[in-house]
Design a protein around this motif. Structure first.
Motif, PDB file in Angstrom:
ATOM      1  N   UNK A  12       0.829  -1.203   0.000  1.00 53.44           N
ATOM      2  CA  UNK A  12       0.000   0.000   0.000  1.00 53.44           C
ATOM      3  C   UNK A  12       0.865   1.255   0.000  1.00 53.44           C
ATOM      4  N   UNK A  13       0.434   2.239  -0.793  1.00 52.49           N
ATOM      5  CA  UNK A  13       1.140   3.512  -0.847  1.00 52.49           C
ATOM      6  C   UNK A  13       0.718   4.459   0.279  1.00 52.49           C
ATOM      7  N   UNK A  14      -0.575   4.427   0.613  1.00 48.48           N
ATOM      8  CA  UNK A  14      -1.108   5.364   1.597  1.00 48.48           C
ATOM      9  C   UNK A  14      -2.446   4.850   2.103  1.00 48.48           C
ATOM     10  N   UNK A  15      -2.910   5.452   3.205  1.00 46.20           N
ATOM     11  CA  UNK A  15      -4.133   4.980   3.857  1.00 46.20           C
ATOM     12  C   UNK A  15      -4.999   6.161   4.281  1.00 46.20           C
ATOM     13  N   UNK A  16      -6.308   5.873   4.383  1.00 52.55           N
ATOM     14  CA  UNK A  16      -7.281   6.793   4.964  1.00 52.55           C
ATOM     15  C   UNK A  16      -8.276   5.967   5.787  1.00 52.55           C
ATOM     16  N   UNK A  17      -8.996   6.630   6.660  1.00 53.70           N
ATOM     17  CA  UNK A  17     -10.024   5.957   7.478  1.00 53.70           C
ATOM     18  C   UNK A  17     -11.362   6.663   7.274  1.00 53.70           C
ATOM     19  N   UNK A  18     -12.421   5.869   7.145  1.00 53.74           N
ATOM     20  CA  UNK A  18     -13.782   6.380   7.139  1.00 53.74           C
ATOM     21  C   UNK A  18     -14.504   5.864   8.354  1.00 53.74           C
ATOM     22  N   UNK A  19     -15.259   6.711   9.035  1.00 58.95           N
ATOM     23  CA  UNK A  19     -15.820   6.328  10.323  1.00 58.95           C
ATOM     24  C   UNK A  19     -17.270   6.770  10.441  1.00 58.95           C
ATOM     25  N   UNK A  20     -18.164   5.826  10.706  1.00 56.79           N
ATOM     26  CA  UNK A  20     -19.573   6.118  10.969  1.00 56.79           C
ATOM     27  C   UNK A  20     -19.839   5.916  12.450  1.00 56.79           C
ATOM     28  N   UNK A  21     -20.261   6.979  13.112  1.00 61.40           N
ATOM     29  CA  UNK A  21     -20.388   6.984  14.566  1.00 61.40           C
ATOM     30  C   UNK A  21     -21.753   6.462  15.001  1.00 61.40           C
ATOM     31  N   UNK A  22     -21.745   5.640  16.042  1.00 58.35           N
ATOM     32  CA  UNK A  22     -23.000   5.159  16.598  1.00 58.35           C
ATOM     33  C   UNK A  22     -22.851   4.854  18.075  1.00 58.35           C
ATOM     34  N   UNK A  23     -23.920   5.074  18.835  1.00 51.24           N
ATOM     35  CA  UNK A  23     -23.931   4.707  20.247  1.00 51.24           C
ATOM     36  C   UNK A  23     -24.857   3.515  20.438  1.00 51.24           C
ATOM     37  N   UNK A  24     -26.164   3.735  20.201  1.00 49.67           N
ATOM     38  CA  UNK A  24     -27.072   2.584  20.219  1.00 49.67           C
ATOM     39  C   UNK A  24     -26.971   1.806  18.907  1.00 49.67           C
TER      40      UNK A  24
END
Length: 426
Positions: A240-252
């Motif tokens: 891999x040359x590079x990375x990113x993160x995607x994040x979907x937030x949830x509590x319940x």
């Protein structure tokens, strides 16, 4: 001042400019088909001949889109020659001057914008991307065009055939004082064959029919109908040359984080996933606990196809559900680098993911169980479709949302892969 002969206009563009004399005039069709240039020219001609009574208005989704889609082209000397010197606007101002006339700029992002029209009397209005405006705003605008001979000019890309603009106006053109012109990509004489081929490669499925063919077609069934586990799921990863993160937030609801990498083979890979479902685990987590868990996941992750790789990965950016304000603040406090709100344009995000999948440029590692379980069932909401809206069913979509965030927010990094490599993966 306005020399139409110097512009490479098609017969359809010239015809629409000369015929835009109805109360409602609509240019609709594919992207880059020439409809905006034709409509802006018709609007400027209308400004030049407008009487002294009634306001002149340009409306759009926001002031920024009005500036980008309408004023900047008009002020571009390479497009409009000497005419551009007669268009004045200061960025951020709510008025512009066109041929010496004051033109009011009104953004209409939601139904509250309707109040900006109350009490005014208008003789001429231009609407940019009409399908993106609330129906109530459009209706109120028409009511305010009360000066004799008042006209509305509007452009739009196609949407659902049940959209209010299509069903209530375009389909009823024979009943109304309305003229409409439909444009396809081939109607723009200034585009090179290479550009047309590249643009066509960027759209697939529903969006190709709308944005390239200019068709008003319905969204139905699976959103990612090009998804094929045999093609898109892999058990090994390239360097891999590079990375990113995607994040979907949830509590319940489930919390989902995806690690997206750019492979050395010029493909994008969903390399890993971290999820927490509080209902299944019978335990909710605080923002601080989520922050610690995500940072630990990244610190411990190892490239599964490289036994010599050490532990830990540092993403360039982490794109987070824009509504998760408290969690974003927590990550800042904990020193997590490269935090930013994701671009949460749902339809555009889905189109970005669809384009990569169709081109064979987006693959998913077999360890991403949550995402793999969601993608086959990720579907359009039929109730929303019946109302003329494109909206996914909000069920089992948390990893799918995280994927949309990170893919669409990094579009400028991978867009060239769609045209540089158009063969499917082996």
């Amino acid at each position: 001042m306005l020399d139409l002969d110097r512009l490479p206009l098609s017969r359809k563009q010239l015809r629409s400019i000369g015929q835009a004399t109805a109360r409602i005039n609509i240019w609709h069709g594919s992207v880059r088909s020439g409809k905006t240039i034709a409509s802006l020219l018709a609007f400027v001609i209308a400004v030049a001949t407008a009487g002294p009574s009634g306001l002149i208005i340009i409306c759009g989704r926001s002031l920024q889109t009005i500036e980008r889609n309408c004023l900047e082209p008009l002020m571009d000397a390479s497009l409009f020659g000497p005419l551009s010197r007669h268009i004045q606007h200061t960025r951020g101002a709510t008025t512009a001057t066109i041929l010496g006339r004051t033109v009011h700029l009104i953004g209409a992002a939601d139904t509250r914008a309707e109040g900006r029209l109350r009490g005014l009397t208008a003789q001429l209005a231009y609407v940019d991307e009409a399908t993106l405006l609330p129906e109530g705003f459009w209706t109120q605008l028409l009511a305010r065009l009360s000066v004799p001979g008042a006209r509305l000019m509007a452009t739009t890309n196609p949407d659902s055939p049940r959209h209010w603009l299509k069903a209530g106006y375009l389909d009823r053109a024979h009943e109304l004082n309305l003229r409409a012109w439909h444009f396809k990509l081939a109607d723009n004489p200034s585009l090179s064959p290479a550009y047309v081929a590249d643009l066509t490669a960027e759209y697939v499925g529903l969006w190709r029919r709308r944005m390239i063919d200019g068709a008003w077609v319905v969204a139905e069934g699976a959103i990612y109908d090009q998804w094929d586990e045999d093609t898109h799921v892999v058990s090994t990863l390239p360097p891999m040359r590079r990375y990113w993160v995607g994040l979907d937030y949830g509590t319940t609801n489930p919390f989902a984080a995806l690690l997206l990498g750019e492979g050395a083979d010029d493909r994008m890979y969903v390399c890993a996933e971290w999820r927490h479902d509080s209902r299944a685990a019978h335990r909710q987590m605080t923002d601080a606990q989520y922050s610690a868990a995500v940072r630990a996941w990244l610190a411990e992750w190892r490239h599964p196809s490289d036994p010599t790789a050490g532990a830990g990965v540092m993403p360039e950016w982490t794109f987070i559900d824009p509504s998760a304000a408290s969690f974003i603040q927590q990550l800042w406090q904990d020193g997590h680098p490269g935090i930013t709100r994701a671009d949460n344009s749902v339809s555009d995000g889905i189109r970005s993911v669809s384009s990569l999948l169709a081109a064979g440029r987006l693959l998913v590692h077999c360890s991403c169980e949550g995402l793999l379980s969601e993608l086959p069932g990720y579907s359009w909401d039929p109730a929303a479709t019946a109302k003329g809206e494109d909206r996914p069913i909000k069920v089992s979509d948390h990893s799918a949302d995280a994927l949309r965030y990170v893919v669409h927010s990094t579009g400028h990094e991978w867009r060239h892969l769609l045209t540089a490599h158009q063969e499917p993966p082996t």
